[in-house]
Design an enzyme around this catalytic site. Sequence first.
Site, PDB file in Angstrom:
ATOM      1  N   TYR A 114       0.832  -1.200   0.000  1.00  0.00           N
ATOM      2  CA  TYR A 114       0.000   0.000   0.000  1.00  0.00           C
ATOM      3  C   TYR A 114       0.869   1.252   0.000  1.00  0.00           C
ATOM      4  O   TYR A 114       1.996   1.258   0.491  1.00  0.00           O
ATOM      5  CB  TYR A 114      -0.932   0.014   1.213  1.00  0.00           C
ATOM      6  CG  TYR A 114      -0.223  -0.191   2.539  1.00  0.00           C
ATOM      7  CD1 TYR A 114       0.340   0.871   3.239  1.00  0.00           C
ATOM      8  CD2 TYR A 114      -0.116  -1.468   3.098  1.00  0.00           C
ATOM      9  CE1 TYR A 114       0.993   0.678   4.446  1.00  0.00           C
ATOM     10  CE2 TYR A 114       0.538  -1.678   4.308  1.00  0.00           C
ATOM     11  CZ  TYR A 114       1.082  -0.600   4.980  1.00  0.00           C
ATOM     12  OH  TYR A 114       1.728  -0.799   6.179  1.00  0.00           O
ATOM     13  N   ASP A 154      -3.143   1.486  10.367  1.00  0.00           N
ATOM     14  CA  ASP A 154      -1.991   0.726  10.879  1.00  0.00           C
ATOM     15  C   ASP A 154      -0.922   0.726   9.789  1.00  0.00           C
ATOM     16  O   ASP A 154      -0.664  -0.287   9.139  1.00  0.00           O
ATOM     17  CB  ASP A 154      -2.408  -0.692  11.257  1.00  0.00           C
ATOM     18  CG  ASP A 154      -1.259  -1.490  11.861  1.00  0.00           C
ATOM     19  OD1 ASP A 154      -0.241  -0.872  12.243  1.00  0.00           O
ATOM     20  OD2 ASP A 154      -1.359  -2.731  11.941  1.00  0.00           O
ATOM     21  N   ILE A 155      -0.323   1.870   9.585  1.00  0.00           N
ATOM     22  CA  ILE A 155       0.606   2.074   8.476  1.00  0.00           C
ATOM     23  C   ILE A 155       2.032   1.834   8.956  1.00  0.00           C
ATOM     24  O   ILE A 155       2.553   2.574   9.788  1.00  0.00           O
ATOM     25  CB  ILE A 155       0.461   3.495   7.896  1.00  0.00           C
ATOM     26  CG1 ILE A 155      -1.010   3.779   7.550  1.00  0.00           C
ATOM     27  CG2 ILE A 155       1.355   3.666   6.690  1.00  0.00           C
ATOM     28  CD1 ILE A 155      -1.652   2.764   6.608  1.00  0.00           C
ATOM     29  N   GLU A 156       2.651   0.783   8.406  1.00  0.00           N
ATOM     30  CA  GLU A 156       3.970   0.365   8.886  1.00  0.00           C
ATOM     31  C   GLU A 156       5.018   0.274   7.787  1.00  0.00           C
ATOM     32  O   GLU A 156       6.124  -0.226   8.019  1.00  0.00           O
ATOM     33  CB  GLU A 156       3.850  -0.977   9.617  1.00  0.00           C
ATOM     34  CG  GLU A 156       2.883  -0.948  10.797  1.00  0.00           C
ATOM     35  CD  GLU A 156       2.871  -2.235  11.583  1.00  0.00           C
ATOM     36  OE1 GLU A 156       3.930  -2.889  11.667  1.00  0.00           O
ATOM     37  OE2 GLU A 156       1.807  -2.598  12.119  1.00  0.00           O
ATOM     38  N   SER A 157       4.685   0.740   6.595  1.00  0.00           N
ATOM     39  CA  SER A 157       5.675   0.724   5.509  1.00  0.00           C
ATOM     40  C   SER A 157       5.431   1.914   4.590  1.00  0.00           C
ATOM     41  O   SER A 157       4.419   2.600   4.689  1.00  0.00           O
ATOM     42  CB  SER A 157       5.594  -0.590   4.713  1.00  0.00           C
ATOM     43  OG  SER A 157       4.353  -0.696   4.038  1.00  0.00           O
TER      44      SER A 157
END
Length: 298
Positions: A114, A154-157
Site C-alpha cells: 500500500y 496501521d501504516i507500517e511501511s
Amino acid sequence: MKPNMACLKQVSALLLPLLFISFFKPSHAGGISVYWGQNGNEGSLADACNTGNYKYVNIAFLFTFGGGQTPQLNLAGHCNPSINNCNVFSDQIKECQSKDIKVLLSLGGASGSYSLTSADDATQVANYIWNNFLGGQSSSRPLGDAILDGVDFDIESGTGEHWDDLARALKGFNSQLLLTAAPQCPIPDAHLDTAIKTGLFDIVWVQFYNNPPCQYSSGNTNDLISSWNQWTSSQAKQLFLGVPASTAAAGSGFIPADVLTSQVLPTIKGSSKYGGVMLWDRFNDGQSGYSGAIIGSV
C-alpha cells in the site's frame, strides 16, 4: 443553645456528596481494543464480540490499496474476498454493534502492499473505503451491507506522505466517523506523524512493542511510561496502550498481566487522555486469556 437536629441532618445530607467529590478522584475507566482477522483459528468475529471483553474490534486488514492498485481485503483463513464470501461477516458486524462494540476497518499492516502517491490518490482511496465499507453505496461491498463505525490506520511501511490527506477526505464524508491510528512508540512515528498532527484522530493506540527504546523490558517500566508521557502531549484526543496479548504475539515488549495491572495502569490512568489497552491480537488473546486477566483493571 440546643442544636437543631433536623437542620444538622439536612446539612449532613448535603455535605456527603461533596465529601465524596473531595476525597475520591474521578476514575478513568477504559476499554480494550483488539485486532481480529489475521488468523483463521481465532474464531469468528461474533465469537470475539461475545466474550464481552472488547470495546473496539479492528478488522485487519485492507492490505492492498493506493497507487492505482485494486484494493484487496486480507482476512487470512476466514474468507476469500475474490469469491465474495466475506460478506458472511455482515450480520456478525451488526451483532457486535448491537452490543455497543465499535467495529473498524484497519488499513495496512506489517506486510501489505500500500501507498498513497498524491492527494488525489488519497481521495480516490477514501472514496473506495466510504462506498465499500462505510456509509456510501457500491454493488460489491466486501463485507456486505454492514456499515462499519470507522477506519484504523496501521501504516507500517512506505512513506508518511498523504495519510493526512486520507484522514481529511474520510472525515469529510462524515465528521462523526471514528478515525484511529496505531503508530509505533518512537516519536515521531515514521509514517503517521503528519496525519496524527491534524488532530482528526479520535483514538491513537500506540504500539509499545517491538521497539526496545520505548517498551517494557525485564521488569523495567521506566522507558514505557516515559514514552507514554511524551505521547500525552500529541494531538491524539485519546490514547490506548498497545501491547502484545502473549509472548508469541510480538518479538519483544510483552508485559505480564500482573505487571500491567499493578505497575503500569495505575500510573498511566492518571492521564486525562487515557482510553484503555489495545491488544495484538484476538488469536493470541484467545490462547492466553490476557484480556480477561486485565479487564477489571483497565
